[in-house]
Design a protein around this motif. Structure first.
Motif, PDB file in Angstrom:
ATOM      1  N   GLU A   4       0.823  -1.216   0.000  1.00 59.06           N
ATOM      2  CA  GLU A   4       0.000   0.000   0.000  1.00 59.06           C
ATOM      3  C   GLU A   4       0.860   1.270   0.000  1.00 59.06           C
ATOM      4  N   GLU A   5       1.957   1.232   0.749  1.00 60.61           N
ATOM      5  CA  GLU A   5       2.846   2.392   0.852  1.00 60.61           C
ATOM      6  C   GLU A   5       3.495   2.714  -0.488  1.00 60.61           C
ATOM      7  N   LEU A   6       4.005   1.669  -1.169  1.00 58.62           N
ATOM      8  CA  LEU A   6       4.648   1.873  -2.473  1.00 58.62           C
ATOM      9  C   LEU A   6       3.632   2.276  -3.538  1.00 58.62           C
ATOM     10  N   GLU A   7       2.408   1.749  -3.420  1.00 62.86           N
ATOM     11  CA  GLU A   7       1.366   2.112  -4.383  1.00 62.86           C
ATOM     12  C   GLU A   7       1.013   3.596  -4.261  1.00 62.86           C
ATOM     13  N   ALA A   8       1.032   4.111  -3.027  1.00 60.61           N
ATOM     14  CA  ALA A   8       0.763   5.538  -2.807  1.00 60.61           C
ATOM     15  C   ALA A   8       1.855   6.398  -3.445  1.00 60.61           C
ATOM     16  N   VAL A   9       3.119   5.941  -3.350  1.00 55.01           N
ATOM     17  CA  VAL A   9       4.231   6.650  -3.991  1.00 55.01           C
ATOM     18  C   VAL A   9       4.063   6.599  -5.512  1.00 55.01           C
ATOM     19  N   TYR A  10       3.681   5.465  -6.019  1.00 54.95           N
ATOM     20  CA  TYR A  10       3.482   5.248  -7.459  1.00 54.95           C
ATOM     21  C   TYR A  10       2.437   6.219  -8.012  1.00 54.95           C
ATOM     22  N   HIS A  11       1.275   6.295  -7.348  1.00 61.13           N
ATOM     23  CA  HIS A  11       0.200   7.176  -7.818  1.00 61.13           C
ATOM     24  C   HIS A  11       0.580   8.646  -7.663  1.00 61.13           C
ATOM     25  N   ALA A  12       1.327   8.970  -6.606  1.00 63.79           N
ATOM     26  CA  ALA A  12       1.785  10.353  -6.423  1.00 63.79           C
ATOM     27  C   ALA A  12       2.689  10.772  -7.578  1.00 63.79           C
ATOM     28  N   PHE A  13       3.540   9.870  -8.034  1.00 66.22           N
ATOM     29  CA  PHE A  13       4.427  10.164  -9.175  1.00 66.22           C
ATOM     30  C   PHE A  13       3.618  10.446 -10.437  1.00 66.22           C
ATOM     31  N   LEU A  14       2.560   9.679 -10.656  1.00 63.93           N
ATOM     32  CA  LEU A  14       1.743   9.868 -11.857  1.00 63.93           C
ATOM     33  C   LEU A  14       0.999  11.207 -11.821  1.00 63.93           C
ATOM     34  N   ASN A  15       0.701  11.704 -10.609  1.00 62.33           N
ATOM     35  CA  ASN A  15       0.010  12.993 -10.450  1.00 62.33           C
ATOM     36  C   ASN A  15       0.971  14.148 -10.240  1.00 62.33           C
ATOM     37  N   SER A  16       2.263  13.873 -10.325  1.00 57.97           N
ATOM     38  CA  SER A  16       3.304  14.884 -10.091  1.00 57.97           C
ATOM     39  C   SER A  16       3.169  15.510  -8.702  1.00 57.97           C
ATOM     40  N   GLN A  17       2.865  14.667  -7.720  1.00 55.77           N
ATOM     41  CA  GLN A  17       2.720  15.114  -6.333  1.00 55.77           C
ATOM     42  C   GLN A  17       3.810  14.498  -5.467  1.00 55.77           C
ATOM     43  N   VAL A  18       4.109  15.167  -4.357  1.00 55.76           N
ATOM     44  CA  VAL A  18       5.080  14.623  -3.405  1.00 55.76           C
ATOM     45  C   VAL A  18       4.398  13.501  -2.634  1.00 55.76           C
ATOM     46  N   PRO A  28       7.714  21.320   5.933  1.00 57.65           N
ATOM     47  CA  PRO A  28       6.466  21.731   5.269  1.00 57.65           C
ATOM     48  C   PRO A  28       6.749  22.308   3.881  1.00 57.65           C
ATOM     49  N   SER A  29       5.994  21.866   2.894  1.00 64.84           N
ATOM     50  CA  SER A  29       6.154  22.372   1.529  1.00 64.84           C
ATOM     51  C   SER A  29       4.895  22.086   0.721  1.00 64.84           C
ATOM     52  N   LEU A  30       4.537  23.018  -0.173  1.00 62.56           N
ATOM     53  CA  LEU A  30       3.373  22.852  -1.044  1.00 62.56           C
ATOM     54  C   LEU A  30       3.777  22.665  -2.505  1.00 62.56           C
ATOM     55  N   LYS A  31       5.056  22.491  -2.751  1.00 60.73           N
ATOM     56  CA  LYS A  31       5.551  22.408  -4.125  1.00 60.73           C
ATOM     57  C   LYS A  31       5.142  21.094  -4.783  1.00 60.73           C
ATOM     58  N   PRO A  32       4.943  21.104  -6.117  1.00 58.16           N
ATOM     59  CA  PRO A  32       4.734  19.842  -6.836  1.00 58.16           C
ATOM     60  C   PRO A  32       6.038  19.048  -6.878  1.00 58.16           C
ATOM     61  N   LEU A  33       5.957  17.818  -7.335  1.00 61.96           N
ATOM     62  CA  LEU A  33       7.083  16.893  -7.223  1.00 61.96           C
ATOM     63  C   LEU A  33       8.382  17.421  -7.827  1.00 61.96           C
ATOM     64  N   GLY A  34       8.321  17.924  -9.076  1.00 59.06           N
ATOM     65  CA  GLY A  34       9.543  18.381  -9.751  1.00 59.06           C
ATOM     66  C   GLY A  34      10.223  19.511  -8.991  1.00 59.06           C
ATOM     67  N   SER A  35       9.444  20.508  -8.589  1.00 59.93           N
ATOM     68  CA  SER A  35       9.999  21.651  -7.844  1.00 59.93           C
ATOM     69  C   SER A  35      10.486  21.221  -6.470  1.00 59.93           C
ATOM     70  N   TRP A  36       9.782  20.262  -5.870  1.00 54.35           N
ATOM     71  CA  TRP A  36      10.155  19.782  -4.535  1.00 54.35           C
ATOM     72  C   TRP A  36      11.525  19.104  -4.558  1.00 54.35           C
ATOM     73  N   VAL A  37      11.740  18.270  -5.564  1.00 57.41           N
ATOM     74  CA  VAL A  37      13.037  17.575  -5.680  1.00 57.41           C
ATOM     75  C   VAL A  37      14.158  18.578  -5.933  1.00 57.41           C
ATOM     76  N   LYS A  38      13.891  19.566  -6.807  1.00 58.77           N
ATOM     77  CA  LYS A  38      14.900  20.605  -7.067  1.00 58.77           C
ATOM     78  C   LYS A  38      15.214  21.386  -5.796  1.00 58.77           C
ATOM     79  N   ASP A  39      14.163  21.706  -5.035  1.00 54.69           N
ATOM     80  CA  ASP A  39      14.333  22.437  -3.773  1.00 54.69           C
ATOM     81  C   ASP A  39      15.122  21.605  -2.768  1.00 54.69           C
ATOM     82  N   LEU A  40      14.840  20.305  -2.706  1.00 61.01           N
ATOM     83  CA  LEU A  40      15.580  19.415  -1.800  1.00 61.01           C
ATOM     84  C   LEU A  40      17.067  19.393  -2.148  1.00 61.01           C
TER      85      LEU A  40
END
Length: 551
Positions: A324-338, A348-360
C-alpha cells in the motif's frame, strides 16, 4: 432556506391557520425515532452560510425584528451600530474565501455568534449609552475571539472590528470602504435598511475587506487548484496503448531520475576541525550544533526517499510485492505530487514533485557547502529543515559572547538593498577555490553580531527598494522577493512603533499545529519592517513573509 425560516415563523404566529394533520420535524441531530421511509422520500434542505456580503447581511436582517431594531432609546445611533455588527459578521465570514490571506485557519463563525453579539449590545446599552471599551472587548475577545486560536488571526480580528464597531463609526459621513459604497445608512425603519441592502453590489470587491486587488487572484487560484485536484483524483488509471508510454514506464523513469539527482547522505565528518573547537568554557559553537541537527534531519529524509525509490523500482519490475505504501508513492508520481511518505518525513512544503526535488537538492547543497567551507556570509533561511532552531542558535551565540540572558534577547532587523538567489549563490560557492572569496561575498561584509539571511518572499505586499519600506504589491505580482536582512540580537529591544510587525511563515499555507506559544508551528519569527503606513493597513491585508513559494 431563508424563505423556509420566514414561513415557519409565520406559522408559529398563526397556529389556527395550520391543518390539524400537518407535522413539522426539525432537528440538528440524528433521531432514531424518525421513520426512515419518510426520510428517504423527503426533500433534503441544508442551511449553509450565504455567499457574498449582500446575501450575508440580508440574511442577518431577515432575523431582526422591527421592535428590536427600531424601538431603542439610542435611536439612529443604535440602528447604525446594529448594522455595523451585522456587516462585521459578514466580512469575517467572507474573508475565508481568500484562503491564507483571509485567515490562517478557517473558523466556523455562525449565526449564533452574531445573535449573541447583538444581545450583548442590547444588554450593555440598556442605560442609553454605549460602553465602548466593554463592548469592544466582549465582542472581539469573547463572542468572536473565543473561536480564534491563532495569535495572528486574533490580531486581524481586532483590526477588522475597529473598522465597524467603534465610536467614530457614528460620525456623519463615515464609510466602511474607500469607495464609499458601503456604509451604515441613516434610516429610521427596518424596511429601509433592507432596501439599502438589496442595492449593494452582487460581487464583493477586495477593497471592502481592506485587501489588495491581488486577493481576488489568490481566490481564483485556490478555486482552480481545488477543481484540478478533484479531476486528478477521479481520473482513471489506464496503461498506455500502442507506442505510448505506460504508467509503469513513467513511474520507473521518475524514480531513476530522482535517485540520480538526490545525494546519498550528508557527512558531518567532512567539516573543518575549527568548527568543533570549544570556547573557553568548553562549549561547542551553537551554530555547529544547529548544523549537526540539520544534517541528522536531512539524512533521515534522504534515507526514506532512497529506500522507497529502490523498493518502487523493484516492485514495478515484479521483484517485490507492491504494498500500500509503495502504491501511494506510485500514484503520487503519476500525479506529479510529493508522496505522503516523503512529506511526513520532510519539512512543510506545497511544491509539486519536480519543484520539490529541485528544492531538496538546493537545501542539501546548502548544508553540504556549509560543512565543507564553514558558515557562509549570508544564510539561506528557507533552506533549513527547522529555521526556528537556527534563529535560537544565533541568539545563543550572542548570549554566550556577551554573557547575556537569552530570554531578554530579540532580533533587530536591518534591510540591505540586495537580492540573492540561492541557486546562483550556491553554484558560486560550490565552484570556489580554496581560500578564495566568491564575487557575491565580496559585495557584503560579515556582521560583527548576528547573521545575514536571504531567500525570503513577501505575501500580500512587496518591498520598495527605492524607499526601503514595505509597500503595496504590484498588480498581478503575488509574491515578490524580500531583500537581504541583517538579524542582530539586542537586549530588551523595543521595536519602532512605526515598523510593521510582519509574521514569517515556512510556506504559503500559514496554518499549522498550534503550539504552546499560541503560534502555529508554521510560524518562524516576527520581522519588524519599516513602513510609511499604519499597522492596521497591513494587518487587514494579511501582509506576511514566506520562506518558500508553492511553485
Amino acid at each position: 432556506m431563508l424563505s423556509m425560516e420566514t414561513i415557519i415563523k409565520n406559522m408559529s404566529e398563526k397556529p389556527d391557520d395550520i391543518h390539524e394533520d400537518f407535522r413539522l420535524f426539525l432537528s440538528s441531530m440524528p433521531a432514531k425515532t424518525f421513520p426512515v421511509t419518510v426520510l428517504q422520500n423527503s426533500i433534503k434542505v441544508t442551511n449553509e452560510p450565504p455567499k457574498g456580503l449582500r446575501a450575508n447581511v440580508k440574511r442577518a436582517f431577515a432575523d431582526i425584528t422591527p421592535k428590536f431594531f427600531e424601538d431603542n432609546i439610542l435611536g439612529l445611533d443604535w440602528r447604525r451600530v446594529v448594522f455595523g455588527v451585522c456587516f462585521f459578521h459578514a466580512i469575517i465570514q467572507e474573508r475565508k474565501k481568500f484562503g491564507p490571506l483571509g485567515w490562517n485557519i478557517k473558523y466556523e463563525f455562525n449565526d449564533s455568534d452574531r445573535e449573541c453579539a447583538l444581545l450583548n449590545l442590547q444588554m450593555f446599552c440598556a442605560d442609553g449609552e454605549f460602553p465602548w471599551d466593554t463592548l469592544i472587548y466582549i465582542t472581539g475577545e469573547i463572542t468572536y475571539g473565543g473561536r480564534v486560536t491563532d495569535a495572528w488571526d486574533q490580531r486581524c480580528l481586532r483590526t477588522i472590528l475597529r473598522r465597524f464597531f467603534k465610536p467614530n463609526t457614528l460620525e456623519p459621513g463615515y464609510k466602511f470602504s474607500e469607495s464609499g459604497i458601503y456604509y451604515a445608512p441613516p434610516f429610521d425603519t427596518l424596511n429601509e435598511y433592507r432596501q439599502y441592502i438589496e442595492e449593494l453590489p452582487l460581487s464583493d470587491s477586495p477593497e471592502i475587506f481592506a485587501m489588495h486587488e491581488n486577493a481576488n487572484i489568490a481566490f481564483q487560484r485556490q478555486e482552480t487548484s481545488q477543481l484540478v485536484g478533484t479531476i486528478v483524483d477521479v481520473q482513471p488509471r489506464m496503461g498506455g496503448g500502442g507506442s505510448g508510454r505506460s504508467n509503469d514506464d513513467i513511474a520507473a523513469d521518475l524514480a531513476e531520475g530522482i535517485l540520480a539527482k538526490v545525494i546519498e547522505k550528508l557527512d558531518i565528518d567532512e567539516a573543518k576541525q575549527d568548527m568543533f573547537e570549544p570556547d573557553s568554557k568548553g562549549r561547542l559553537n551553537s551554530l555547529t550544533t544547529v548544523l549537526e541537527q540539520e544534517v541528522d534531519r536531512f539524512n533521515k529524509l534522504l534515507k526514506v526517499i532512497k529506500n522507497s525509490l529502490i523498493q518502487l523500482g523493484k516492485a514495478i519490475k515484479g521483484f517485490v510485492v507492491m504494498n500500500e505504501e509503495l502504491e501511494a508513492v506510485y500514484h503520487a508520481f503519476l500525479n506529479s505530487q510529493v508522496p505522503t511518505l516523503w512529506g511526513n518525513a520532510a519539512y512543510p512544503s506545497l511544491k509539486p514533485l519536480g519543484s520539490w526535488v529541485k528544492d531538496l537538492c538546493l537545501r542539501t547543497d546548502f548544508i553540504s557547502i556549509w560543512i565543507v567551507n564553514g558558515p557562509p556570509k549570508s544564510f539561506w533561511l528557507s533552506g533549513f529543515f527547522y529555521p526556528q532552531g537556527f534563529l535560537t542558535g544565533t541568539l545563543q551565540v550572542h548570549a554566550r559572547k556577551y554573557d547575556l540572558p537569552i530570554d531578554h534577547l530579540s532580533f533587530k532587523f536591518t534591510a540591505l538593498p540586495r537580492y540573492w538567489v540561492q541557486e546562483e549563490y550556491g553554484e558560486a560557492l560550490k565552484h570556489k577555490k580554496f581560500d578564495e572569496e566568491v564575487e557575491m561575498d565580496q559585495q557584503i561584509e560579515s556582521p560583527k553580531d548576528g547573521v545575514l539571511v536571504h531567500g525570503l518572499f513577501m505575501d500580500g505586499s512587496r518591498w520598495d527598494n527605492e524607499n526601503m519600506v514595505i509597500e503595496d504589491a504590484l498588480p498581478a505580482e503575488m509574491n515578490s522577493p524580500l531583500v537581504m536582512l541583517h538579524m542582530e540580537p539586542q537586549m530588551d529591544l523595543e521595536p519602532d512603533p512605526s515598523d510593521y510587525c510582519c509574521p514569517l511563515y515556512k510556506q504559503a499555507l500559514r496554518a499549522g499545529t498550534l503550539s504552546t506559544t499560541g503560534h502555529s508551528t508554521n510560524f518562524v519569527v516576527a520581522l519588524y519592517l519599516p513602513s510609511k503606513r499604519p499597522q492596521d493597513y497591513w494587518i487587514s491585508k494579511a501582509a506576511a513573509a514566506l520562506c518558500q513559494l508553492s511553485e
